[in-house]
Design an enzyme around this catalytic site. Sequence first.
Site, mmCIF file in Angstrom:
data_model
loop_
_atom_site.group_PDB
_atom_site.id
_atom_site.type_symbol
_atom_site.label_atom_id
_atom_site.label_comp_id
_atom_site.label_asym_id
_atom_site.label_seq_id
_atom_site.Cartn_x
_atom_site.Cartn_y
_atom_site.Cartn_z
ATOM 1 N N ASP A 94 -31.388 -24.826 -3.668
ATOM 2 C CA ASP A 94 -31.264 -25.943 -4.608
ATOM 3 C C ASP A 94 -32.578 -26.391 -5.225
ATOM 4 O OD1 ASP A 94 -32.473 -26.990 -2.379
ATOM 5 O OD2 ASP A 94 -30.684 -28.013 -1.645
ATOM 6 N N GLU A 116 -26.437 -19.792 0.011
ATOM 7 C CA GLU A 116 -26.455 -21.183 0.510
ATOM 8 C C GLU A 116 -25.768 -22.111 -0.496
ATOM 9 O OE1 GLU A 116 -29.811 -23.047 3.108
ATOM 10 O OE2 GLU A 116 -29.954 -24.065 1.188
ATOM 11 N N GLU A 130 -32.349 -32.049 -5.606
ATOM 12 C CA GLU A 130 -31.628 -30.878 -5.097
ATOM 13 C C GLU A 130 -30.113 -31.015 -5.177
ATOM 14 O OE1 GLU A 130 -34.164 -32.375 -3.640
ATOM 15 O OE2 GLU A 130 -35.730 -30.869 -3.323
ATOM 16 N N HIS A 202 -41.717 -33.730 3.837
ATOM 17 C CA HIS A 202 -42.198 -33.449 2.475
ATOM 18 C C HIS A 202 -41.322 -33.986 1.353
ATOM 19 C CE1 HIS A 202 -39.179 -30.432 1.330
ATOM 20 N NE2 HIS A 202 -39.197 -30.041 2.583
ATOM 21 N N ARG A 204 -39.383 -35.426 -1.777
ATOM 22 C CA ARG A 204 -39.790 -36.252 -2.917
ATOM 23 C C ARG A 204 -39.273 -37.682 -2.808
ATOM 24 N NH1 ARG A 204 -41.317 -33.855 -8.288
ATOM 25 N NH2 ARG A 204 -41.994 -31.771 -7.717
ATOM 26 N N HIS A 234 -47.286 -30.196 4.833
ATOM 27 C CA HIS A 234 -46.920 -29.517 3.583
ATOM 28 C C HIS A 234 -48.165 -29.469 2.710
ATOM 29 C CE1 HIS A 234 -44.547 -28.709 -0.100
ATOM 30 N NE2 HIS A 234 -43.555 -28.401 0.713
HETATM 31 C C1 UD1 Z 1 -39.959 -28.122 -3.391
HETATM 32 C C2 UD1 Z 1 -38.460 -28.162 -3.666
HETATM 33 C C3 UD1 Z 1 -37.713 -28.643 -2.430
HETATM 34 C C4 UD1 Z 1 -38.068 -27.802 -1.219
HETATM 35 C C5 UD1 Z 1 -39.580 -27.759 -1.051
HETATM 36 C C6 UD1 Z 1 -39.901 -26.771 0.047
HETATM 37 C C7 UD1 Z 1 -37.734 -28.723 -5.941
HETATM 38 C C8 UD1 Z 1 -37.391 -29.801 -6.884
HETATM 39 N N1 UD1 Z 1 -38.178 -29.117 -4.737
HETATM 40 O O1 UD1 Z 1 -40.441 -29.436 -3.081
HETATM 41 O O2 UD1 Z 1 -36.320 -28.561 -2.664
HETATM 42 O O3 UD1 Z 1 -37.489 -28.406 -0.082
HETATM 43 O O4 UD1 Z 1 -40.204 -27.310 -2.262
HETATM 44 O O5 UD1 Z 1 -41.185 -26.929 0.540
HETATM 45 O O6 UD1 Z 1 -37.608 -27.583 -6.271
HETATM 46 N N2 UD1 Z 1 -48.366 -27.280 -3.531
HETATM 47 C C9 UD1 Z 1 -49.501 -26.510 -3.337
HETATM 48 N N3 UD1 Z 1 -49.370 -25.249 -2.823
HETATM 49 C C10 UD1 Z 1 -48.148 -24.718 -2.483
HETATM 50 C C11 UD1 Z 1 -47.008 -25.520 -2.663
HETATM 51 C C12 UD1 Z 1 -47.126 -26.790 -3.194
HETATM 52 O O7 UD1 Z 1 -50.610 -26.926 -3.635
HETATM 53 O O8 UD1 Z 1 -48.106 -23.580 -2.022
HETATM 54 C C13 UD1 Z 1 -48.514 -28.637 -4.109
HETATM 55 C C14 UD1 Z 1 -48.760 -28.625 -5.632
HETATM 56 O O9 UD1 Z 1 -49.623 -29.669 -5.948
HETATM 57 C C15 UD1 Z 1 -47.371 -28.936 -6.194
HETATM 58 C C16 UD1 Z 1 -46.843 -29.894 -5.149
HETATM 59 O O10 UD1 Z 1 -47.311 -29.370 -3.905
HETATM 60 O O11 UD1 Z 1 -47.424 -29.529 -7.493
HETATM 61 C C17 UD1 Z 1 -45.348 -30.056 -5.123
HETATM 62 O O12 UD1 Z 1 -44.669 -28.801 -5.077
HETATM 63 P P1 UD1 Z 1 -43.123 -28.753 -5.463
HETATM 64 O O13 UD1 Z 1 -42.587 -27.383 -5.345
HETATM 65 O O14 UD1 Z 1 -42.935 -29.408 -6.791
HETATM 66 O O15 UD1 Z 1 -42.561 -29.634 -4.286
HETATM 67 P P2 UD1 Z 1 -41.239 -30.383 -4.091
HETATM 68 O O16 UD1 Z 1 -40.484 -30.507 -5.361
HETATM 69 O O17 UD1 Z 1 -41.540 -31.635 -3.359
HETATM 70 N N1 UDP Z 2 -41.930 -23.473 7.852
HETATM 71 C C1 UDP Z 2 -43.034 -22.634 7.918
HETATM 72 N N2 UDP Z 2 -44.250 -23.194 8.169
HETATM 73 C C2 UDP Z 2 -44.439 -24.510 8.361
HETATM 74 C C3 UDP Z 2 -43.300 -25.365 8.279
HETATM 75 C C4 UDP Z 2 -42.070 -24.817 8.018
HETATM 76 O O1 UDP Z 2 -42.897 -21.423 7.760
HETATM 77 O O2 UDP Z 2 -45.568 -24.947 8.582
HETATM 78 C C5 UDP Z 2 -40.630 -22.884 7.546
HETATM 79 C C6 UDP Z 2 -39.497 -23.349 8.422
HETATM 80 O O3 UDP Z 2 -39.443 -22.582 9.611
HETATM 81 C C7 UDP Z 2 -38.288 -23.126 7.507
HETATM 82 C C8 UDP Z 2 -38.856 -23.385 6.121
HETATM 83 O O4 UDP Z 2 -40.267 -23.272 6.250
HETATM 84 O O5 UDP Z 2 -37.862 -21.777 7.560
HETATM 85 C C9 UDP Z 2 -38.483 -24.757 5.617
HETATM 86 O O6 UDP Z 2 -39.187 -24.996 4.443
HETATM 87 P P1 UDP Z 2 -39.450 -26.463 3.874
HETATM 88 O O7 UDP Z 2 -39.433 -27.445 4.975
HETATM 89 O O8 UDP Z 2 -40.690 -26.349 3.032
HETATM 90 O O9 UDP Z 2 -38.245 -26.672 2.854
HETATM 91 P P2 UDP Z 2 -36.707 -27.132 2.997
HETATM 92 O O10 UDP Z 2 -36.061 -26.328 4.041
HETATM 93 O O11 UDP Z 2 -36.722 -28.598 3.273
HETATM 94 O O12 UDP Z 2 -36.168 -26.857 1.634
#
Ligand code: UD1
Ligand code: UDP
Length: 364
Positions: A94, A116, A130, A202, A204, A234
């Site tokens: 999602d 999923e 989501e 993490h 939003r 995160h």
């Molecule tokens: C996103 C997904 C959420 C998922 C989560 C998993 C959407 C709307 N949200 O969260 O469903 O549960 O990812 O973790 O799609 N950033 C880094 N390096 C990375 C990743 C993120 O620096 O490798 C930082 C960046 O500043 C980025 C911010 O994190 O802009 C947010 O990343 P984003 O993918 O937008 O996060 P969420 O939307 O919170």
């Molecule tokens: N995970 C990981 N490293 C971490 C924390 C979580 O590999 O430090 C894995 C966790 O085992 C799971 C996935 O990341 O498989 C969950 O991702 P996240 O919490 O970012 O997103 P969500 O499941 O909430 O969409």
Amino acid sequence: MHLACVLGTRPEAIKLAPVIRAARAAGHRCDILSTGQHREMLRQALDGWGLEPALDLALMRPGQGLSALAAGVLGGLEPWLEQHRPDWVLVQGDTTSAMAGALASFHARLPLAHVEAGLRSGDLDAPFPEEANRSLIARLARLHFAPTAAARAHLRREGVADEAIRVTGNTGVDALLAVAAERPLPPVPLDGARRLVLATAHRRESQDGGLDRLAAALARLAARPGVQLVVALHRNPAAAHPLRRALAGVPGAALLPPLAHRDFVALLCRAALVVTDSGGVQEEAAALGIPVLVAREETDRPGGPAEVVGLDGARLLAAAERVLDAPPAPLRPCLAHGDGRAAGRILRALEAALPRRAARAAGA
Ligand code: UD1
Ligand code: UDP
């Protein structure tokens, strides 16, 4: 058969990896189209499975907005999809990458399968965005891989035809069991005399105060004798800062950067309690039978040993103390979210649907 998996975040990579591996082992072509919504965390997850994208849109920006991200995915995928025209486009879950990938697939008139499918909280504002993303994907998908019977029931209620749904279990459990079977060692020393509490956060919708309350409750938990708290942060600063602010320097608490999946699983397997707002972590803890407190106001993943405690510190602390004050009990692994064989079921369903599509295309 030619599959294209659109993915952009850590959990999508972890949950699609078993499908990609199964497809390739069966001799199918399976391309990874990365939106690059995540950067380091996605790389870490793909590396864990030795996976390389065929296309990387490298979209991640600090503090990225959802609409700009979605627009980048739509425009970025179009040329590749038009040129290569896979038999199926797969999206998982999602995220914005999944939602925009689904729409790009629809625009290119390519059949879409949703891994999923059917999770619903019933509240458009939580999880945000989501809940909307997964409903939008359901409108566009031809095949829906529901992890549970409850997820199938949500889809049926929304008018999705029964023949288009398969209950497969969650591919995240496939990934978890594969990694856990290798018995990975923890990435930090653990104190055998104390009980491990593993936390992640993490979301939003929790970033305007909720994470501060969660962090304060975790600090109080870490101060209890007999507790070792490990927080896997995160990479999003908006998610990590509240935890750092409340927990840096607190004895009994360790703050770790995002961990490789095998390192995270190593900790998970040794945890007495998990506190998380992550959907994937909740499923994994449940699959292993580890008590898990869900730091959200609702759960879209009912079943298993999960208790929803919201972001109210007092409620969280009371629930945590109840678990930690009880003597350690033998783990009771739970099959609520899957049995570790979802990827094979998904692959067989994609293969079986292919001849019908080919026949239709030929006008039969
Ligand atoms: C996103 C997904 C959420 C998922 C989560 C998993 C959407 C709307 N949200 O969260 O469903 O549960 O990812 O973790 O799609 N950033 C880094 N390096 C990375 C990743 C993120 O620096 O490798 C930082 C960046 O500043 C980025 C911010 O994190 O802009 C947010 O990343 P984003 O993918 O937008 O996060 P969420 O939307 O919170
Ligand atoms: N995970 C990981 N490293 C971490 C924390 C979580 O590999 O430090 C894995 C966790 O085992 C799971 C996935 O990341 O498989 C969950 O991702 P996240 O919490 O970012 O997103 P969500 O499941 O909430 O969409």
